[in-house]
Design a protein around this motif. Structure first.
Motif, PDB file in Angstrom:
ATOM      1  N   ASP A  99      14.310 -36.324 -14.390  1.00 44.21           N
ATOM      2  CA  ASP A  99      14.628 -34.998 -14.939  1.00 44.21           C
ATOM      3  C   ASP A  99      14.198 -34.900 -16.396  1.00 44.21           C
ATOM      4  N   LEU A 100      14.492 -35.961 -17.179  1.00 46.55           N
ATOM      5  CA  LEU A 100      14.098 -35.940 -18.594  1.00 46.55           C
ATOM      6  C   LEU A 100      12.578 -35.933 -18.729  1.00 46.55           C
ATOM      7  N   GLY A 101      11.909 -36.706 -17.871  1.00 45.12           N
ATOM      8  CA  GLY A 101      10.436 -36.710 -17.906  1.00 45.12           C
ATOM      9  C   GLY A 101       9.885 -35.323 -17.627  1.00 45.12           C
ATOM     10  N   SER A 102      10.448 -34.658 -16.612  1.00 47.41           N
ATOM     11  CA  SER A 102       9.995 -33.293 -16.276  1.00 47.41           C
ATOM     12  C   SER A 102      10.293 -32.343 -17.430  1.00 47.41           C
ATOM     13  N   GLU A 103      11.470 -32.485 -18.017  1.00 47.43           N
ATOM     14  CA  GLU A 103      11.855 -31.609 -19.137  1.00 47.43           C
ATOM     15  C   GLU A 103      10.942 -31.852 -20.339  1.00 47.43           C
ATOM     16  N   ILE A 104      10.624 -33.125 -20.599  1.00 44.18           N
ATOM     17  CA  ILE A 104       9.721 -33.443 -21.724  1.00 44.18           C
ATOM     18  C   ILE A 104       8.346 -32.844 -21.464  1.00 44.18           C
ATOM     19  N   GLU A 105       7.844 -32.958 -20.240  1.00 44.78           N
ATOM     20  CA  GLU A 105       6.536 -32.381 -19.910  1.00 44.78           C
ATOM     21  C   GLU A 105       6.564 -30.861 -20.093  1.00 44.78           C
ATOM     22  N   ARG A 106       7.654 -30.226 -19.622  1.00 41.00           N
ATOM     23  CA  ARG A 106       7.780 -28.770 -19.763  1.00 41.00           C
ATOM     24  C   ARG A 106       7.796 -28.382 -21.244  1.00 41.00           C
ATOM     25  N   LEU A 107       8.577 -29.138 -22.050  1.00 42.05           N
ATOM     26  CA  LEU A 107       8.657 -28.834 -23.477  1.00 42.05           C
ATOM     27  C   LEU A 107       7.316 -29.084 -24.172  1.00 42.05           C
ATOM     28  N   GLN A 108       6.587 -30.143 -23.741  1.00 40.63           N
ATOM     29  CA  GLN A 108       5.269 -30.400 -24.323  1.00 40.63           C
ATOM     30  C   GLN A 108       4.304 -29.249 -23.999  1.00 40.63           C
ATOM     31  N   ARG A 109       4.386 -28.735 -22.747  1.00 36.43           N
ATOM     32  CA  ARG A 109       3.526 -27.593 -22.390  1.00 36.43           C
ATOM     33  C   ARG A 109       3.894 -26.368 -23.240  1.00 36.43           C
ATOM     34  N   GLN A 110       5.212 -26.148 -23.403  1.00 33.89           N
ATOM     35  CA  GLN A 110       5.636 -25.009 -24.238  1.00 33.89           C
ATOM     36  C   GLN A 110       5.136 -25.177 -25.667  1.00 33.89           C
ATOM     37  N   LEU A 111       5.235 -26.438 -26.163  1.00 38.89           N
ATOM     38  CA  LEU A 111       4.773 -26.703 -27.527  1.00 38.89           C
ATOM     39  C   LEU A 111       3.265 -26.446 -27.626  1.00 38.89           C
ATOM     40  N   GLN A 112       2.516 -26.920 -26.633  1.00 38.95           N
ATOM     41  CA  GLN A 112       1.070 -26.683 -26.647  1.00 38.95           C
ATOM     42  C   GLN A 112       0.772 -25.182 -26.561  1.00 38.95           C
ATOM     43  N   ASP A 113       1.521 -24.484 -25.690  1.00 35.88           N
ATOM     44  CA  ASP A 113       1.322 -23.031 -25.589  1.00 35.88           C
ATOM     45  C   ASP A 113       1.642 -22.367 -26.923  1.00 35.88           C
ATOM     46  N   ALA A 114       2.746 -22.812 -27.558  1.00 38.09           N
ATOM     47  CA  ALA A 114       3.140 -22.230 -28.843  1.00 38.09           C
ATOM     48  C   ALA A 114       2.093 -22.535 -29.904  1.00 38.09           C
ATOM     49  N   GLU A 115       1.537 -23.764 -29.895  1.00 34.38           N
ATOM     50  CA  GLU A 115       0.504 -24.120 -30.870  1.00 34.38           C
ATOM     51  C   GLU A 115      -0.760 -23.292 -30.638  1.00 34.38           C
ATOM     52  N   ARG A 116      -1.115 -23.099 -29.341  1.00 32.36           N
ATOM     53  CA  ARG A 116      -2.288 -22.267 -29.048  1.00 32.36           C
ATOM     54  C   ARG A 116      -2.034 -20.813 -29.495  1.00 32.36           C
TER      55      ARG A 116
END
Length: 136
Positions: A99-116
């Motif tokens: 669950d934490l791995g999935s949450e970290i991946e989701r947050l990393q995608r959000q961070l990448q989306d936010a950076e883009r």
């Protein structure tokens, strides 16, 4: 005849001595038999006590064996429960990790989306400033 009488007297004396000695031996034998009976009586009582003690100790050993068997069963049950609990905890830890791995991946995608999005916004702002600067 005198010699025969003397021989008889000597024989009577010897017979008397032997009879006296025999009576003394009979008395000793009787005393020893009484002592033997007392010892045998004491041994009988002591043997009865030892037999009773032996039975009591055997019963205690049997009871302790039963208690040990019960404790061994409890220990084995506790080990089994502990093993099951550890397996369950390992499954829960693995689930939390997933669950934490999935949450970290989701947050990393959000961070990448936010950076883009930030990068796109900065580029658009720069373009608008440039356009305003050129149009002025």
């Amino acid at each position: 005849i005198e010699q025969l009488e003397r021989t008889c007297e000597v024989s009577e004396a010897k017979t008397h001595t032997l009879t006296t000695a025999n009576d003394g031996l009979k008395d000793e034998v009787t005393a020893l038999q009484r002592q033997l009976e007392e010892v045998q009586s004491g041994l009988g009582a002591e043997t009865a006590t030892l037999v009773a003690d032996n039975r009591r100790l055997r019963a205690e050993v049997h009871m302790l064996g039963d208690e040990r068997a019960a404790l061994d069963r409890r220990l084995e049950e506790e080990r089994r429960r502990r093993f099951e609990t550890e397996k369950e905890l390992a499954r829960e830890v693995e689930k939390v990790r997933d669950d934490l791995g999935s949450e970290i991946e989701r947050l990393q995608r959000q961070l990448q989306d936010a950076e883009r999005a930030k990068s796109a916004t900065e580029t658009r702002l720069q373009d608008e400033r440039y356009d305003r600067g050129v149009n002025s």
